[in-house]
Design a protein around this motif. Structure first.
Motif, PDB file in Angstrom:
ATOM      1  N   ASP A 165       0.804  -1.189  -0.049  1.00  0.00           N
ATOM      2  CA  ASP A 165      -0.031  -0.047  -0.039  1.00  0.00           C
ATOM      3  C   ASP A 165       0.624   1.110   0.005  1.00  0.00           C
ATOM      4  N   ASP A 166       2.065   1.079  -0.426  1.00  0.00           N
ATOM      5  CA  ASP A 166       3.108   2.518  -0.663  1.00  0.00           C
ATOM      6  C   ASP A 166       3.222   2.868   0.708  1.00  0.00           C
ATOM      7  N   GLU A 167       3.454   2.082   1.655  1.00  0.00           N
ATOM      8  CA  GLU A 167       3.716   2.598   2.902  1.00  0.00           C
ATOM      9  C   GLU A 167       5.120   2.940   2.977  1.00  0.00           C
ATOM     10  N   PRO A 168       5.759   4.063   3.257  1.00  0.00           N
ATOM     11  CA  PRO A 168       7.138   4.521   3.290  1.00  0.00           C
ATOM     12  C   PRO A 168       7.809   3.933   4.530  1.00  0.00           C
ATOM     13  N   LEU A 169       8.979   3.065   4.207  1.00  0.00           N
ATOM     14  CA  LEU A 169       9.691   2.615   5.379  1.00  0.00           C
ATOM     15  C   LEU A 169      10.760   3.200   5.604  1.00  0.00           C
ATOM     16  N   PHE A 170      11.756   3.620   4.346  1.00  0.00           N
ATOM     17  CA  PHE A 170      13.075   4.113   4.505  1.00  0.00           C
ATOM     18  C   PHE A 170      13.099   5.057   3.241  1.00  0.00           C
ATOM     19  N   LEU A 171      13.414   6.382   3.659  1.00  0.00           N
ATOM     20  CA  LEU A 171      13.538   7.483   2.534  1.00  0.00           C
ATOM     21  C   LEU A 171      14.849   8.122   2.814  1.00  0.00           C
ATOM     22  N   ASP A 172      15.943   8.202   1.852  1.00  0.00           N
ATOM     23  CA  ASP A 172      17.318   8.270   2.139  1.00  0.00           C
ATOM     24  C   ASP A 172      17.468   9.077   0.850  1.00  0.00           C
ATOM     25  N   THR A 173      18.296  10.475   0.607  1.00  0.00           N
ATOM     26  CA  THR A 173      18.953  10.960  -0.393  1.00  0.00           C
ATOM     27  C   THR A 173      20.191  11.632   0.146  1.00  0.00           C
ATOM     28  N   MET A 174      21.355  11.471  -0.852  1.00  0.00           N
ATOM     29  CA  MET A 174      22.602  12.221  -0.332  1.00  0.00           C
ATOM     30  C   MET A 174      22.959  12.986  -1.501  1.00  0.00           C
ATOM     31  N   LEU A 175      23.139  14.213  -1.369  1.00  0.00           N
ATOM     32  CA  LEU A 175      23.429  15.278  -2.396  1.00  0.00           C
ATOM     33  C   LEU A 175      24.704  15.736  -2.105  1.00  0.00           C
ATOM     34  N   LEU A 176      25.797  15.593  -3.019  1.00  0.00           N
ATOM     35  CA  LEU A 176      27.068  16.373  -3.103  1.00  0.00           C
ATOM     36  C   LEU A 176      26.882  17.413  -4.281  1.00  0.00           C
ATOM     37  N   GLU A 177      27.040  18.496  -4.195  1.00  0.00           N
ATOM     38  CA  GLU A 177      26.910  19.667  -5.034  1.00  0.00           C
ATOM     39  C   GLU A 177      27.933  20.557  -4.991  1.00  0.00           C
ATOM     40  N   LYS A 178      28.511  21.093  -6.043  1.00  0.00           N
ATOM     41  CA  LYS A 178      29.448  22.336  -5.770  1.00  0.00           C
ATOM     42  C   LYS A 178      28.897  23.431  -5.640  1.00  0.00           C
ATOM     43  N   GLY A 179      29.387  24.344  -4.710  1.00  0.00           N
ATOM     44  CA  GLY A 179      28.660  25.593  -4.109  1.00  0.00           C
ATOM     45  C   GLY A 179      29.606  26.750  -4.490  1.00  0.00           C
ATOM     46  N   SER A 180      28.961  27.715  -4.340  1.00  0.00           N
ATOM     47  CA  SER A 180      29.538  29.272  -4.555  1.00  0.00           C
ATOM     48  C   SER A 180      30.602  29.639  -3.437  1.00  0.00           C
ATOM     49  N   ILE A 181      30.551  28.938  -2.346  1.00  0.00           N
ATOM     50  CA  ILE A 181      31.278  29.231  -1.206  1.00  0.00           C
ATOM     51  C   ILE A 181      32.401  28.478  -0.973  1.00  0.00           C
ATOM     52  N   SER A 182      32.141  27.232  -1.000  1.00  0.00           N
ATOM     53  CA  SER A 182      33.043  26.156  -0.818  1.00  0.00           C
ATOM     54  C   SER A 182      32.828  25.050  -1.825  1.00  0.00           C
ATOM     55  N   SER A 183      33.950  24.244  -2.319  1.00  0.00           N
ATOM     56  CA  SER A 183      33.855  22.992  -3.137  1.00  0.00           C
ATOM     57  C   SER A 183      33.643  21.986  -2.364  1.00  0.00           C
ATOM     58  N   ILE A 184      33.074  20.860  -3.072  1.00  0.00           N
ATOM     59  CA  ILE A 184      32.927  19.543  -2.445  1.00  0.00           C
ATOM     60  C   ILE A 184      34.016  18.937  -1.767  1.00  0.00           C
ATOM     61  N   ALA A 185      35.295  19.176  -2.411  1.00  0.00           N
ATOM     62  CA  ALA A 185      36.906  18.629  -1.919  1.00  0.00           C
ATOM     63  C   ALA A 185      37.293  19.425  -0.643  1.00  0.00           C
ATOM     64  N   GLU A 186      36.662  20.647  -0.418  1.00  0.00           N
ATOM     65  CA  GLU A 186      36.903  21.310   0.982  1.00  0.00           C
ATOM     66  C   GLU A 186      36.074  20.758   1.998  1.00  0.00           C
ATOM     67  N   ARG A 187      34.490  20.332   1.571  1.00  0.00           N
ATOM     68  CA  ARG A 187      33.932  20.032   2.784  1.00  0.00           C
ATOM     69  C   ARG A 187      34.242  18.579   3.052  1.00  0.00           C
ATOM     70  N   MET A 188      34.803  17.798   2.142  1.00  0.00           N
ATOM     71  CA  MET A 188      34.966  16.215   2.391  1.00  0.00           C
ATOM     72  C   MET A 188      36.235  16.242   3.059  1.00  0.00           C
ATOM     73  N   GLN A 189      37.065  17.357   3.229  1.00  0.00           N
ATOM     74  CA  GLN A 189      38.521  17.157   3.717  1.00  0.00           C
ATOM     75  C   GLN A 189      39.382  16.073   2.997  1.00  0.00           C
ATOM     76  N   ASP A 190      39.751  15.102   3.798  1.00  0.00           N
ATOM     77  CA  ASP A 190      40.631  13.872   3.536  1.00  0.00           C
ATOM     78  C   ASP A 190      39.980  12.601   2.832  1.00  0.00           C
ATOM     79  N   TYR A 191      38.409  12.687   3.156  1.00  0.00           N
ATOM     80  CA  TYR A 191      37.791  11.424   3.004  1.00  0.00           C
ATOM     81  C   TYR A 191      37.526  11.242   1.328  1.00  0.00           C
TER      82      TYR A 191
END
Length: 274
Positions: A165-191
């Motif tokens: 019956d379309d009952e939601p159990l698990f809803l997950d979204t991950m978004l990595l997007e280049k920003g105007s203030i900081s890059s993805i690389a800066e936010r991810m550090q060494d990972y």
């Protein structure tokens, strides 16, 4: 428009691919024999012509795993997403239905986005009360040999699980997007890798407690290694100082009280090139 469809059903007491359709740029390979012959499981390999996903590609596939069947969807190598042309975005969508007492395992190699790539993927799973699911969803920082680390423009991954019956159990979204203030690389550090693993259903229950215990032990060791006292001790014995753990992991349970399921999110930093 659908670019692929696979159906797995019980035939003669064994899990069999009864329908397999794909068209450019998607292709499925279903080997006759994988692993132990006594294991009742169908393996399906997904690949794309040209070895990767080109800017503007749109891939949509549908999986049906019948009652009592076991199916594994994997890849032959990492999913490469080539650089975007202008603002074009590549996308992949998977919709799967898993029947009663059935198991679907999604265990691909990681996604690797090239410089400037824009990519979205969405996976939708429709389950019944006693079906089981294993999902591995992971992305690397890019092509290290080309000097690319988190150099893509956008990566978005969505995983949704629904019951009857379309009952939601698990809803997950991950978004990595280049920003105007900081890059993805800066936010991810060494990972260099982000991974998520989802375990659902009775056939996964035997490993859920073990995974939680392993995550607890790993993070206890990592946090002790990164404690001020530990860092100070290593400073006296080495010119290098590690002030953050190489591996970060967490696990959490989701679902109702009478159905215990485990979601494990793992954020990994590796010292080797992926």
């Amino acid at each position: 428009m659908e670019t692929g469809r696979v159906a797995v059903e019980k035939v003669g007491g064994k899990s069999i691919v009864t329908r397999c359709y794909s068209k450019y740029p998607l292709k499925f390979i279903v080997p006759n024999k994988v692993g132990n012959s006594k294991t009742d499981a169908v393996w399906i390999y997904s690949l794309t012509y040209g070895g990767g996903i080109v800017s503007g590609d749109s891939i949509s596939c549908n999986f049906t795993v019948g009652d009592g069947c076991t199916a594994v969807l994997t890849t032959q190598a990492s999913t490469k997403v080539y650089k975007s042309m202008g603002s074009k975005c590549s996308e992949q969508v998977l919709e799967a239905r898993v029947g009663s007492d059935a198991l679907l395992a999604i265990i691909p190699d990681p996604v690797t986005c090239f410089s400037t790539a824009r990519y979205t993927q969405k996976q939708i799973f429709r389950m019944v009360g006693d079906s089981s699911l294993l999902v591995v969803d992971w992305v690397t920082s890019g092509r290290h040999e080309s000097g690319e680390k988190w150099d893509f423009d956008m990566y978005k991954s969505t995983n949704n699980i629904f019951l009857e019956d379309d009952e939601p159990l698990f809803l997950d979204t991950m978004l990595l997007e280049k920003g105007s203030i900081s890059s993805i690389a800066e936010r991810m550090q060494d990972y260099q890798v982000i991974a998520m693993v989802v375990f659902w259903g009775p056939k996964m229950k035997h490993i859920q407690n073990q995974v939680q215990e392993d995550v607890r032990k790993i993070m206890t060791e990592q946090l002790q290694f990164s404690s001020p006292a530990s860092v100070h001790k290593r400073k006296r014995n080495s010119n290098h100082c590690i002030n953050q753990p190489n591996f970060i992991a967490s696990s959490s349970v989701f679902g109702s009280e009478h159905l215990k399921f485990l979601k494990t999110k793992i954020k990994i930093s590796l010292l080797v090139v992926m």
